[in-house]
Design a protein around this motif. Structure first.
Motif, mmCIF file in Angstrom:
data_model
loop_
_atom_site.group_PDB
_atom_site.id
_atom_site.type_symbol
_atom_site.label_atom_id
_atom_site.label_comp_id
_atom_site.label_asym_id
_atom_site.label_seq_id
_atom_site.Cartn_x
_atom_site.Cartn_y
_atom_site.Cartn_z
ATOM 1 N N VAL A 7 0.859 -1.189 0.000
ATOM 2 C CA VAL A 7 0.000 0.000 0.000
ATOM 3 C C VAL A 7 0.893 1.237 0.000
ATOM 4 N N ILE A 8 0.530 2.259 -0.767
ATOM 5 C CA ILE A 8 1.263 3.513 -0.746
ATOM 6 C C ILE A 8 0.279 4.649 -0.518
ATOM 7 N N PRO A 9 0.718 5.751 0.087
ATOM 8 C CA PRO A 9 -0.206 6.859 0.361
ATOM 9 C C PRO A 9 -0.846 7.377 -0.914
ATOM 10 N N GLY A 10 -2.137 7.652 -0.852
ATOM 11 C CA GLY A 10 -2.861 8.149 -2.013
ATOM 12 C C GLY A 10 -4.102 8.899 -1.576
ATOM 13 N N ASN A 11 -4.982 9.159 -2.521
ATOM 14 C CA ASN A 11 -6.180 9.948 -2.243
ATOM 15 C C ASN A 11 -7.461 9.134 -2.286
ATOM 16 N N GLU A 12 -7.340 7.821 -2.306
ATOM 17 C CA GLU A 12 -8.537 6.990 -2.324
ATOM 18 C C GLU A 12 -8.229 5.618 -1.735
ATOM 19 N N GLY A 13 -9.301 4.958 -1.289
ATOM 20 C CA GLY A 13 -9.197 3.578 -0.832
ATOM 21 C C GLY A 13 -8.142 3.365 0.238
ATOM 22 N N ARG A 14 -7.408 2.270 0.106
ATOM 23 C CA ARG A 14 -6.410 1.904 1.105
ATOM 24 C C ARG A 14 -5.318 2.964 1.218
ATOM 25 N N GLY A 15 -4.930 3.535 0.078
ATOM 26 C CA GLY A 15 -3.876 4.548 0.087
ATOM 27 C C GLY A 15 -4.251 5.761 0.910
ATOM 28 N N TYR A 16 -5.545 6.128 0.889
ATOM 29 C CA TYR A 16 -5.963 7.298 1.660
ATOM 30 C C TYR A 16 -5.987 6.992 3.151
#
Length: 863
Positions: free
Chosen positions: A288-297
């Motif tokens: 998992v990597i940081p993002g703006n949706e789903g698991r990343g968020y």
């Protein structure tokens, strides 16, 4: 007893009773993309319990890493406020798949707790489901638990179910009594919410199958699923009341105190940081990597919450990623995958810290100002601005506000979010039909099987207004009852082609969706006149469609190849597929290396050469996932989905058009790889003729370069290196000549020095010199004129370079940095430096003479 020792004793105990030790599965469930994270030990065995999968064992035990920080199971907001809530925890479990049932499960648990761990029996309480007489009999008559420490509970607390339907059954929970000095009553009592009696083990007896009517039917093979939190049982064994006092957390708390410079080890923020480093590190290690949706968020929210608690401890530099090394020391032996991913985890966390640090302080200033206005609720528009402008997750803002006894206007925030989405939609391409209201029949799509279809015009729109006809030269949208034209969706552009009638030819430039199942053909009528109700022959531009299909199929191969080369964390984040090229956006936190790009390219081309059949099937979503089809979390799928498979290499849910066999793609070539957002990379590629033309163009350019270098294409690299070496040598010789010229020039210019208040002042422009010669010339003048002040300037390519020097005996009262800044401002620049030497530049060379002339006045005023 250390946490690591408890973990090992548990696994060894059940292994000695015929259980297979099964490694922890990743935090991203492999068998259920609708589940946000692995949140219990049974998740990896879900299909075994459902009878969809068999394993070579019927008894299993595991130490499963779990995360509860999003979705239905979310403990994030409680971390830091309670003694036992965590975002990440370890679940010790033993499982029976149709083998032993209640009696053995109960006896195993009791033996492990009272014999292996030697917990006093009088410290343990037991609950069962009120109607579960079988379990009650085992506890009361075989184990011998006194009735005073035995409780029947009739609520859902003691009845487990996987969902509204499916496997379910009663539970039996074991509680530990921390003693009368801790507030709280026994389970099932009015005061059970207190901390005295803590659940340490839950035994689930799956014995029923609940149908759609709610009726319970006995399972042919009842099973057992148990779970015991390692952190809770460690607190019991180490004689502490809070999970944060156990050895595992204490070592992380000390490490967090060290990197934040905090001496108060009881500070609540240290608990939050020590909890969050575990969740973040293991999530990143599992892809998992940081993002703006789903698991990343969710990951981003946890990271930013930890950073904010560091900020509370006056730590305003990146610190969080330093704790990865300490975590590896604590847990790396039990979970070697953490050690393997250590460098990657540190890099991801550091980048996210640096990114959030850019806005954290400004956002905190705004938030602090709002929180001092003596309001009981923080306005939704403020919450939204912090989210939208400064990257503050809503729960982070809520957490900060809660510390001040202030709530947030969640409804106001949602309203602001809705307005933003509406603005985004209003500015997007898909709203080209804004205001159109269509109430006719849906469009039946035949484009998977045919590029030509007879149809009837259902509606015509000119400038988004309903019309009865279209005349020559007019632009319109035409809706058909049936069509072979693919309407833009899923990243694939809409088809183009023609609509032929007996009265005219309508050139279709694009196809879009008016509604989910209503296609609009946008174009211009070339000649004639067509009206609603006319019959047409709809013909798709075959060449464009095939080229587009080749590019779309190539994205599926690309997706699979990226996951093979970069890791399973790679998921599609967007795409654009047309007849000319493909663009594929995917989750990955740093730029691909050139060898990784080539490896992906080679894998895709190898699959093309294998010429897999591209098969499509319609099935239910659950069936598709069971077959291994890639499904995106948070993506909305209909009950029936289309599965596109390319051999056993790629299987995805996709509604787009594809070629029949992979060999039709011909050749695949990546032409660009870049970053487009935090944690999102983009690949642009070509296929077929376009890829061949690209390779041929590169060949032509190589031939031209070879001709200019008077070498063969194979010798270009060697010849170019020789040429560059020669250029460097010539530049060096030129620099030497320019230095000599500047020295000769200096002998003449030195006579221009003026004496002001006993100081030799020289401010001149050097001709036939460059910025590299300035330092050497300055040192020459200073050695010959001291005590002195020297300012030199040169003009190169319409830019000014300046240098100023002050001899050592004058630097106490005159600074070269102040002088150079004064001069630079007059030529459109600025500069600074040490008191004895400073440099600057400017963009207004025409003002250099008067700027140099002003140096004498500056010395006069300041000396």
């Amino acid at each position: 007893m250390k946490s690591s020792e408890i973990r090992q004793k548990f696994l060894t105990f059940f292994e000695s009773h015929g259980h297979a030790i099964v490694p922890s599965s990743p935090l991203v469930p492999g068998n259920d993309p609708t589940l946000l994270f692995t949140n219990a030990g049974m998740v990896q065995f879900k299909d075994v319990f459902l009878g969809k999968e068999t394993r070579p064992y019927i008894r299993a035990t595991s130490a499963q890493r779990c995360v509860r920080a999003g979705g239905k199971h979310n403990d994030l907001e409680n971390v830091g406020y309670t003694a036992r809530h965590h975002t990440f925890f370890e679940m010790l479990g033993n499982f029976s798949f149709g083998d032993y049932f209640k009696r053995n499960a109960i006896l195993f648990a009791w033996e492990f707790l009272t014999t292996t761990l030697c917990i006093p029996k009088d410290k343990l309480w037991v609950t069962v489901y009120a109607e579960d007489n079988e379990a009650a009999d085992i506890w009361l008559n075989e184990v011998g638990i006194p009735p005073v420490r035995f409780v029947r509970i009739a609520t859902a607390d003691n009845f487990w179910q996987m969902g509204d339907t499916g496997p379910c059954g009663p539970c039996s929970e074991i509680f530990y009594d921390h003693g009368p000095e801790v507030a709280g009553g026994p389970p099932g009592s009015e005061n059970s919410d207190g901390d005295r009696f803590i659940e340490i083990w839950n035994l689930v007896f799956m014995q029923y199958d609940r149908d759609g009517e709610g009726a319970l039917h006995p399972l042919p093979k009842p099973s057992v699923d148990t779970g015991m939190g390692l952190e809770r049982i460690a607190a019991v064994m180490q004689g502490v009341h809070s999970n944060y006092e156990i050895d595992l957390f204490q070592s992380l708390i000390r490490a967090a105190a060290n990197v934040t410079g905090t001496s108060d080890l009881a500070n609540n923020s240290l608990k939050v940081i020590s909890d969050h480093i575990r969740a973040c590190s293991f999530l990143i290690a599992d892809g998992v990597i940081p993002g703006n949706e789903g698991r990343g968020y969710v990951l981003r929210r946890i990271i930013r919450r930890a950073i904010r608690h560091g900020y509370r401890l006056e730590q305003k530099q990146p610190f969080f990623y330093f704790l990865v090394n300490d975590l590896v020391g604590c847990m790396g032996q039990a979970y070697p995958e953490l050690l393997t991913a250590k460098a990657h985890v540190e890099m991801v966390l550091k980048q996210e810290e640096e990114r959030f640090a850019e806005t954290l302080e400004n956002g905190m200033q705004i938030l602090e100002a709002e929180l001092t206005r003596e309001k009981k609720q923080l306005a939704g528009e403020v919450v939204f601005r912090l989210y939208d402008t400064f990257g503050f997750p809503v729960d982070l803002t809520a957490d900060i506000a809660r510390e001040r006894g202030i709530g947030i206007d969640q409804a106001g925030f949602e309203a602001a979010m809705t307005q933003q989405r509406e603005r985004a939609r209003a500015s997007g391409k898909f709203n080209m039909q804004s205001g159109i209201r269509y109430h006719g029949v849906a469009t039946q799509f035949h484009g998977y099987d045919s590029l030509q279809q007879e149809a009837v015009i259902q509606a015509v729109y000119k400038q988004d207004v309903p019309a009865d006809f279209v005349e020559a030269g007019e632009e319109a949208l035409i809706v058909l009852d049936q069509t072979p034209f693919y309407a833009e969706s899923g990243g694939q552009v809409g088809d183009s082609g023609v609509l032929l009638t007996s009265n005219g030819t309508f050139a279709v430039a694009d196809t879009q969706k008016l509604q989910s199942h209503v296609f609009a053909h946008k174009g211009v009528l070339g000649h004639g006149r067509i009206v609603v109700g006319d019959k047409v022959i709809a013909k798709v531009d075959a060449h464009k469609r095939i080229s587009t299909a080749c590019n779309h199929s190539a994205t599926h191969l690309l997706h699979a190849a990226l996951r093979q080369v970069l890791g399973q964390h790679v998921t599609q984040k967007g795409s654009l597929v047309n007849a000319n090229r493909l663009r594929f956006d995917f989750s990955h936190y740093h730029a691909m290396q050139s060898d990784e790009v080539r490896a992906v390219e080679n894998i895709v081309n190898a699959q093309i050469r294998q010429n897999h059949e591209v098969s499509t099937q319609l099935m239910t979503y659950d069936e598709a996932v069971k077959q291994g089809a890639m499904a995106l979390f948070n993506e909305k799928y209909e009950d029936e989905v289309r599965v596109v498979a390319m051999g056993d290499f790629s299987t995805e849910l996709c509604g787009g058009t594809h070629i029949a066999r992979c060999g039709a793609i011909g050749y695949f070539r990546i032409v660009a790889e870049s970053g487009i957002a935090a944690g999102i990379r983009r690949i642009e590629a070509l296929t077929g003729e376009a890829a061949l033309e690209y390779a041929q163009q590169q060949e032509r350019e190589l031939q031209e370069a070879a001709g200019l270098l008077k070498a063969s294409p194979q010798e270009v690299t060697v010849k170019l290196m020789q040429t560059l070496d020669h250029v460097k040598q010539m530049e060096k010789e030129l620099g030497t000549l320019q230095s000599k010229l500047a020295s000769l020039q200096g002998a003449t210019l030195i006579d221009q020095a003026r004496q002001i208040k006993g100081i030799n002042v020289l401010a001149v422009k050097l001709d036939n010199a460059n910025s590299k010669n300035l330092r050497e010339a300055l040192d020459n003048f200073k050695s010959r004129l001291k005590p002195c002040i020297v300012v030199l300037g040169v003009i190169e390519n319409t830019k000014v370079s300046l240098i100023a020097g002050v001899s050592e005996e004058l630097t106490g009262r005159l600074k070269a940095g102040d002088l150079i800044n004064f001069v630079a401002q007059q030529v459109g620049g600025k500069g600074g430096g040490r008191s004895d030497m400073a440099q600057a530049g400017g963009t207004l060379p025409e003002y250099l003479p008067q700027a140099l002339a002003s140096v004498a006045d500056w010395v006069e005023r300041n000396a």
